[in-house]
Design a protein around this motif. Structure first.
Motif, PDB file in Angstrom:
ATOM      1  N   GLY A 117      -3.414  -2.591  -9.774  1.00  0.00           N
ATOM      2  CA  GLY A 117      -3.701  -1.663  -8.692  1.00  0.00           C
ATOM      3  C   GLY A 117      -5.072  -1.933  -8.114  1.00  0.00           C
ATOM      4  O   GLY A 117      -5.910  -2.612  -8.711  1.00  0.00           O
ATOM      5  N   GLY A 118      -5.301  -1.412  -6.935  1.00  0.00           N
ATOM      6  CA  GLY A 118      -6.592  -1.551  -6.275  1.00  0.00           C
ATOM      7  C   GLY A 118      -6.924  -0.300  -5.492  1.00  0.00           C
ATOM      8  O   GLY A 118      -6.051   0.530  -5.225  1.00  0.00           O
ATOM      9  N   LYS A 119      -8.218  -0.150  -5.130  1.00  0.00           N
ATOM     10  CA  LYS A 119      -8.663   1.048  -4.429  1.00  0.00           C
ATOM     11  C   LYS A 119      -8.938   0.817  -2.947  1.00  0.00           C
ATOM     12  O   LYS A 119      -8.881   1.744  -2.152  1.00  0.00           O
ATOM     13  CB  LYS A 119      -9.938   1.592  -5.100  1.00  0.00           C
ATOM     14  CG  LYS A 119      -9.753   1.961  -6.559  1.00  0.00           C
ATOM     15  CD  LYS A 119     -11.091   2.365  -7.179  1.00  0.00           C
ATOM     16  CE  LYS A 119     -10.935   2.686  -8.665  1.00  0.00           C
ATOM     17  NZ  LYS A 119     -12.234   3.013  -9.303  1.00  0.00           N
ATOM     18  N   ASP A 120      -9.227  -0.432  -2.588  1.00  0.00           N
ATOM     19  CA  ASP A 120      -9.667  -0.723  -1.225  1.00  0.00           C
ATOM     20  C   ASP A 120      -8.575  -1.484  -0.468  1.00  0.00           C
ATOM     21  O   ASP A 120      -8.406  -2.702  -0.629  1.00  0.00           O
ATOM     22  CB  ASP A 120     -10.956  -1.548  -1.277  1.00  0.00           C
ATOM     23  CG  ASP A 120     -11.612  -1.678   0.090  1.00  0.00           C
ATOM     24  OD1 ASP A 120     -10.959  -1.366   1.102  1.00  0.00           O
ATOM     25  OD2 ASP A 120     -12.782  -2.119   0.129  1.00  0.00           O
ATOM     26  N   ALA A 121      -7.829  -0.743   0.379  1.00  0.00           N
ATOM     27  CA  ALA A 121      -6.723  -1.359   1.117  1.00  0.00           C
ATOM     28  C   ALA A 121      -7.210  -2.410   2.115  1.00  0.00           C
ATOM     29  O   ALA A 121      -6.459  -3.327   2.493  1.00  0.00           O
ATOM     30  CB  ALA A 121      -5.926  -0.281   1.844  1.00  0.00           C
ATOM     31  N   ALA A 162      -9.886  -6.068  -4.782  1.00  0.00           N
ATOM     32  CA  ALA A 162      -9.591  -4.791  -4.111  1.00  0.00           C
ATOM     33  C   ALA A 162     -10.139  -3.601  -4.893  1.00  0.00           C
ATOM     34  O   ALA A 162      -9.712  -2.461  -4.685  1.00  0.00           O
ATOM     35  CB  ALA A 162      -8.079  -4.646  -3.927  1.00  0.00           C
ATOM     36  N   GLY A 163     -11.075  -3.890  -5.802  1.00  0.00           N
ATOM     37  CA  GLY A 163     -11.722  -2.798  -6.543  1.00  0.00           C
ATOM     38  C   GLY A 163     -10.856  -2.169  -7.604  1.00  0.00           C
ATOM     39  O   GLY A 163     -11.004  -0.982  -7.928  1.00  0.00           O
ATOM     40  N   GLY A 164      -9.924  -2.938  -8.161  1.00  0.00           N
ATOM     41  CA  GLY A 164      -9.032  -2.374  -9.176  1.00  0.00           C
ATOM     42  C   GLY A 164      -8.924  -3.256 -10.392  1.00  0.00           C
ATOM     43  O   GLY A 164      -9.812  -4.064 -10.693  1.00  0.00           O
ATOM     44  N   VAL A 177       0.852  -1.188   0.000  1.00  0.00           N
ATOM     45  CA  VAL A 177       0.000   0.000   0.000  1.00  0.00           C
ATOM     46  C   VAL A 177       0.879   1.225   0.000  1.00  0.00           C
ATOM     47  O   VAL A 177       1.772   1.361   0.853  1.00  0.00           O
ATOM     48  CB  VAL A 177      -0.938   0.016   1.226  1.00  0.00           C
ATOM     49  CG1 VAL A 177      -1.785   1.283   1.213  1.00  0.00           C
ATOM     50  CG2 VAL A 177      -1.823  -1.217   1.247  1.00  0.00           C
ATOM     51  N   LYS A 216      -9.373  -7.333  -8.892  1.00  0.00           N
ATOM     52  CA  LYS A 216     -10.818  -7.069  -8.815  1.00  0.00           C
ATOM     53  C   LYS A 216     -11.316  -7.119  -7.370  1.00  0.00           C
ATOM     54  O   LYS A 216     -12.227  -6.377  -6.997  1.00  0.00           O
ATOM     55  CB  LYS A 216     -11.580  -8.099  -9.653  1.00  0.00           C
ATOM     56  CG  LYS A 216     -11.428  -7.924 -11.151  1.00  0.00           C
ATOM     57  CD  LYS A 216     -12.199  -9.020 -11.890  1.00  0.00           C
ATOM     58  CE  LYS A 216     -11.999  -8.900 -13.400  1.00  0.00           C
ATOM     59  NZ  LYS A 216     -12.710 -10.001 -14.132  1.00  0.00           N
ATOM     60  N   GLY A 226      -2.240   5.204   0.183  1.00  0.00           N
ATOM     61  CA  GLY A 226      -3.625   4.770   0.209  1.00  0.00           C
ATOM     62  C   GLY A 226      -4.038   3.921  -0.978  1.00  0.00           C
ATOM     63  O   GLY A 226      -5.176   3.448  -1.038  1.00  0.00           O
ATOM     64  N   ARG A 227      -3.142   3.692  -1.923  1.00  0.00           N
ATOM     65  CA  ARG A 227      -3.458   2.911  -3.120  1.00  0.00           C
ATOM     66  C   ARG A 227      -2.807   1.536  -3.011  1.00  0.00           C
ATOM     67  O   ARG A 227      -1.641   1.407  -2.628  1.00  0.00           O
ATOM     68  CB  ARG A 227      -2.959   3.627  -4.364  1.00  0.00           C
ATOM     69  CG  ARG A 227      -3.336   2.923  -5.668  1.00  0.00           C
ATOM     70  CD  ARG A 227      -2.991   3.807  -6.869  1.00  0.00           C
ATOM     71  NE  ARG A 227      -3.297   3.138  -8.127  1.00  0.00           N
ATOM     72  CZ  ARG A 227      -2.458   2.362  -8.786  1.00  0.00           C
ATOM     73  NH1 ARG A 227      -1.234   2.159  -8.296  1.00  0.00           N
ATOM     74  NH2 ARG A 227      -2.810   1.780  -9.913  1.00  0.00           N
TER      75      ARG A 227
END
Length: 884
Positions: free
Chosen positions: A860-864, A846-848, A813, A844, A816-817
């Protein structure tokens, strides 16, 4: 020699003798919303073929006037037309292949006396029935029959394999060999299909016998139909032995009339021939379309008609025909065809007026538009892309009435392509602008049919005094409130006020409208904008106090400081245009501009970014012209005289019979209706603030002048002082101090990278020591504390190096990404493991998203908070792939 009238008559009489009802031609405007124009003889009988209507007879024959524009680019060659006549015979559940083929043979050989040895025919691949009729009943030589596929001998083309569903059937085409002395071709099927210069199709027999189902099955129709078509123009050319369709009696009288009007001689060269052929073809189309009630417009069939008329005028330039001429050809068309189609004779006067009016409208903008198009083509010819940018093509369409197709036709003649996507994007932008119109525009559109029309009937045009005065006494002629005429307006109301004369400049030519105030006895109004509507200047105003009424005398005062700032920027655009020509070349033509009190924006043609050195030279050149104190002079004259003065007409502007020329010393001469300074020195100072691309081949410069330019310089100075203070130095030493600081930062970064590498190596060993295993496949999935991508990649490398063979998925992380890195050793890649496929699924969670190659990938993902779940998914995928 057989004439076209003879052929038409003989055809109809022949089929009448075979029991056919002779029906008149249907209108070019079909009773079918799916079609713009009647394009074939069967169109009027479409409901009969579909069983929706009972035909007036089971056997019918017609000579149908038709129009098609799908091959308009080909018009001007030997055989293509937009308007043509189709001779056709039809059977609705009556006779079928035998009669259709035998009667076609009888008509061609017995009636028209065509040498049977010169005829060939093609049948569909598996249409043995048609083949047998030709061989056994007609006694036609089998070696002159070719079998072709569904792309050539089926209606609709490719129907058996591709659809559409519905009525369909094989075709049987008859060809005439126009050079039989060459002997039989080596490949008859290919020659019949593709050598149209030798084998001319003169008749097409369509056997509609199947109903294609959704699953592609062809079910036999209970009633089989016949639909045949013989092109009159093509057939008469064959019978009269002319090189092309245009030398027949159907066209030569029209061509002779064009020669008389233009002084050109048909047959001189191919350029002349094509221009005359296009005009001859298009004028026939226009006469018949207008005769059937079509009017030129910007949509549907009206657009097609408008395009044909305009294309004729454009082509007339190739034979030096500059004066209106199309209406003068109409009588020849009527004389040739009015006896067969009396509607064009009955409406001849009307047709001539419509054509003359449309031609006059187009000619009013054609010359300026063509000149601009030629300028754009010249620019494009000197670029590797050889492409006209979409914005310029849209301006030609929007301002000068050039349909996209005409621009493409002209450009194509120069081997130049058109940025169609850019054109469509500009069209879409226009639609968006229309939807997001201002309150003023909405009001004016709503009231356009009432307020403005009423004013035009009773009120003279507003006299503009603003070139010489910024303060004038005027009389209120009209007040518009919410799109309706009003007799007065009170304090607090927003209205549009029309005066008999005004010093306020209305927004035109890229220059914004003036603001200011209107003052009368007992009241005042603030003018927030001035717009042009019809021949009026509309003062968009908010009444501040009192009541204003129609007929009131008032004082109209322009905001002087604002107008002067606008004038600075407008004069600077002329100087900038000149500077661009000097520095980067004459091709830098203005494509648009916005001039307001704060800044100027200038769009110009150029096919690469302007370099910093060129920008500095442009800025220096403009400021040099400012310091030279060039005298600005204006004169009103004719466009012809203005051109003699060397005036530059700006792309996107319309000009009338009288134009205003603005001249800056010996440096700049342009047509311009805007407001300017009297001396270039009044600009004060010119400062470029940006240069960018706004489309293919179009660049944009933004700049400021006067006090605004001084503010920009002050802001730069403030930034320099702030930067110097941050580095603990002075503005004079800022560069050297920044270089020292940057060098120190680079050295520090090297040390940091070394420490990270060492840490990654140590961590890699630890992770490898704790690797999991699934069916012999080693793998590591782990989350690493705050880390950047390079470190994460290095760590993955170290782990795989330790494993020798394995799969690694690491997550970290940063800011925050969520970051993911995946790596697979080559031996496992060969067994189907893929880092790219795996990370796509992992990210997917982690929303990425992301991916890459089988050996290495990152995502990459958005939700740590979902990192652990994502790594669990990685483990699941690896184990599944390993077969564990």
């Amino acid at each position: 020699m057989l004439t076209s009238k003879d052929l038409r008559t003989k055809y109809l009489e022949f089929f009448q003798s075979k029991g056919h009802l002779i029906c008149p031609s249907d209108s070019l405007v079909p009773d079918d919303p799916s079609l713009l124009y009647t394009s074939a003889g069967m169109v009027q009988f479409k409901p009969c073929f579909l069983g929706e209507r009972v035909p007036p007879a089971t056997r019918i024959a017609t000579s149908q006037k038709c129009m098609r524009t799908d091959d308009i680019e080909e018009v001007g060659d030997a055989v293509h037309h937009t308007f043509f006549e189709m001779l056709g015979n039809f059977s609705f559940g009556d006779y079928f292949k035998r009669e259709a083929i035998c009667w076609a043979w009888e008509f061609l050989t017995d009636v028209l006396k065509i040498n049977p040895d010169h005829l060939w025919t093609s049948v569909y691949l598996d249409d043995d029935e048609a083949y047998d009729i030709w061989v056994n009943e007609v006694k036609f030589p089998a070696d002159r029959i070719v079998r072709l596929g569904e792309d050539k001998n089926y209606w609709p083309a490719n129907a058996p394999s591709k659809g559409p569903n519905g009525v369909c059937g094989p075709c049987n085409e008859i060809f005439l060999d126009v050079t039989p002395e060459l002997g039989a071709p080596e490949d008859p099927a290919w020659s019949i299909a593709y050598d149209a210069n030798r084998f001319v199709e003169i008749w097409n027999l369509v056997f509609t016998q199947f109903d294609r189902q959704e699953d592609g099955v062809l079910l036999p129709l209970p009633n089989k139909n016949i639909d045949t078509g013989m092109g009159l123009e093509r057939t008469i050319a064959v019978l009269q032995g002319t090189p092309t369709n245009y030398e027949t009696d159907m066209f030569m009288p029209i061509i002779r009339r064009i020669e008389e009007i233009s002084g050109a001689k048909y047959g001189t060269d191919e350029r002349t021939n094509k221009a005359i052929r296009v005009i001859a073809d298009h004028v026939r189309s226009a006469v018949f379309a207008i005769g059937d009630g079509v009017m030129p417009s910007n949509i549907g069939r009206g657009y097609v008609l408008r395009r044909l008329i305009r294309n004729s005028v454009v082509n007339a330039r190739n034979i030096n025909l500059q004066k209106p001429f199309l209406a003068a050809i109409v009588p020849v068309v009527v004389e040739l065809m009015g006896d067969v189609y009396p509607e064009i004779a009955d409406r001849q006067g009307y047709i001539e007026k419509v054509i003359a009016s449309e031609e006059d409208k187009f000619r009013s903008t054609l010359q300026a538009g063509l000149q601009r198009l030629e300028d754009q083509i010249s620019l494009a010819e000197n670029t590797p892309e050889r492409t006209l940018d979409g914005a310029s093509v849209f301006t030609l369409y929007d301002t000068y009435g050039f349909p996209l197709e005409i621009t493409r036709d002209i450009a194509s003649a120069h081997d130049i392509t058109v940025d169609v996507e850019g054109f469509q994007a500009a069209m879409e932008e226009q639609r968006k602008r229309a939807k997001a119109a201002s309150d003023f525009a909405s009001v004016m559109v709503a009231g356009e049919a009432t307020a403005l029309l009423e004013l035009e009937k009773s009120v003279e045009a507003t006299a503009f005094l603003g070139y010489d005065s910024l303060d004038a006494e005027a009389t209120t002629l009209a007040i518009i409130r919410d799109g309706e005429l009003a007799s007065s307006a009170r304090a607090g109301e927003k209205v549009e006020i029309v005066l008999d004369k005004t010093p306020f400049y209305a927004e035109t030519g890229g220059q914004v409208g003036d603001t200011g105030e209107l003052i009368w006895d007992g009241g005042s109004a603030v003018v927030t904008d001035t717009q042009k509507a019809s021949h009026f200047e509309l003062h968009i105003a908010q009444v501040e106090s009192g009541t204003i009424s129609v007929g009131d005398k008032l004082q109209a005062r322009v905001d002087t400081d604002r107008r002067l700032a606008i004038a600075r920027n407008h004069t600077a655009t002329h100087l900038l245009h000149t500077a661009l020509h000097k520095v980067i070349g004459e091709h830098a033509l203005q494509k648009g501009s916005v001039v307001d009190a704060e800044r100027l924006r200038f769009d110009f043609s150029h096919f690469q970014a302007v370099t910093p050195e060129e920008l500095r030279a442009i800025e220096d050149e403009v400021n040099s012209m400012i310091l030279t104190d060039l005298l600005a002079c204006t004169v009103e004259t004719s466009p012809a005289e203005a051109r003699k003065m060397g005036a530059t007409a700006l792309f996107g502007e319309k000009y009338g019979d009288v134009v205003r020329v603005v001249q800056m010393g010996d440096e700049s001469v342009e047509l311009c209706g805007g407001t300017h300074l009297h001396h270039s020195s009044q600009v004060g100072f010119f400062k470029l603030i940006s240069e960018s691309s706004i489309g293919a081949g179009v660049r944009r410069i933004e700049a400021v002048t006067g006090q605004a330019a001084l503010r920009v310089v002050h802001e730069m100075e403030d930034q320099l002082r702030a930067a110097a203070a941050a580095l603990g130095t002075t503005a004079a030493d800022l560069v050297s101090s920044a270089e020292r600081t940057a060098a120190a930062a680079r050295e520090s970064q090297k040390e940091i990278d070394k420490l990270k590498a060492k840490s990654a190596a140590e961590a890699g060993g630890d992770l490898a020591d704790h690797a999991q295993e699934a069916n012999g496949v080693k793998f590591v999935t782990a989350s690493v504390p705050t880390v950047d991508v390079p470190t994460l990649q290095k760590l993955a490398d170290n782990v795989t190096d330790k494993l020798k063979s394995g799969v690694v998925v690491l997550a970290g992380v940063a800011d925050g990404r969520v970051l993911f890195v995946g790596k697979v050793t080559s031996d496992l890649v060969s067994k189907g493991f893929s880092a790219g496929n795996m990370l796509r699924e992992v990210a997917k969670i982690a929303g990425g998203g992301g991916g890459g190659k089988p050996e290495f990938a990152q995502a990459g993902g958005k939700d740590a908070s979902k990192v652990d779940a994502a790594l669990a998914k990685a483990s699941e995928l690896i184990q599944a792939q390993a077969g564990d």
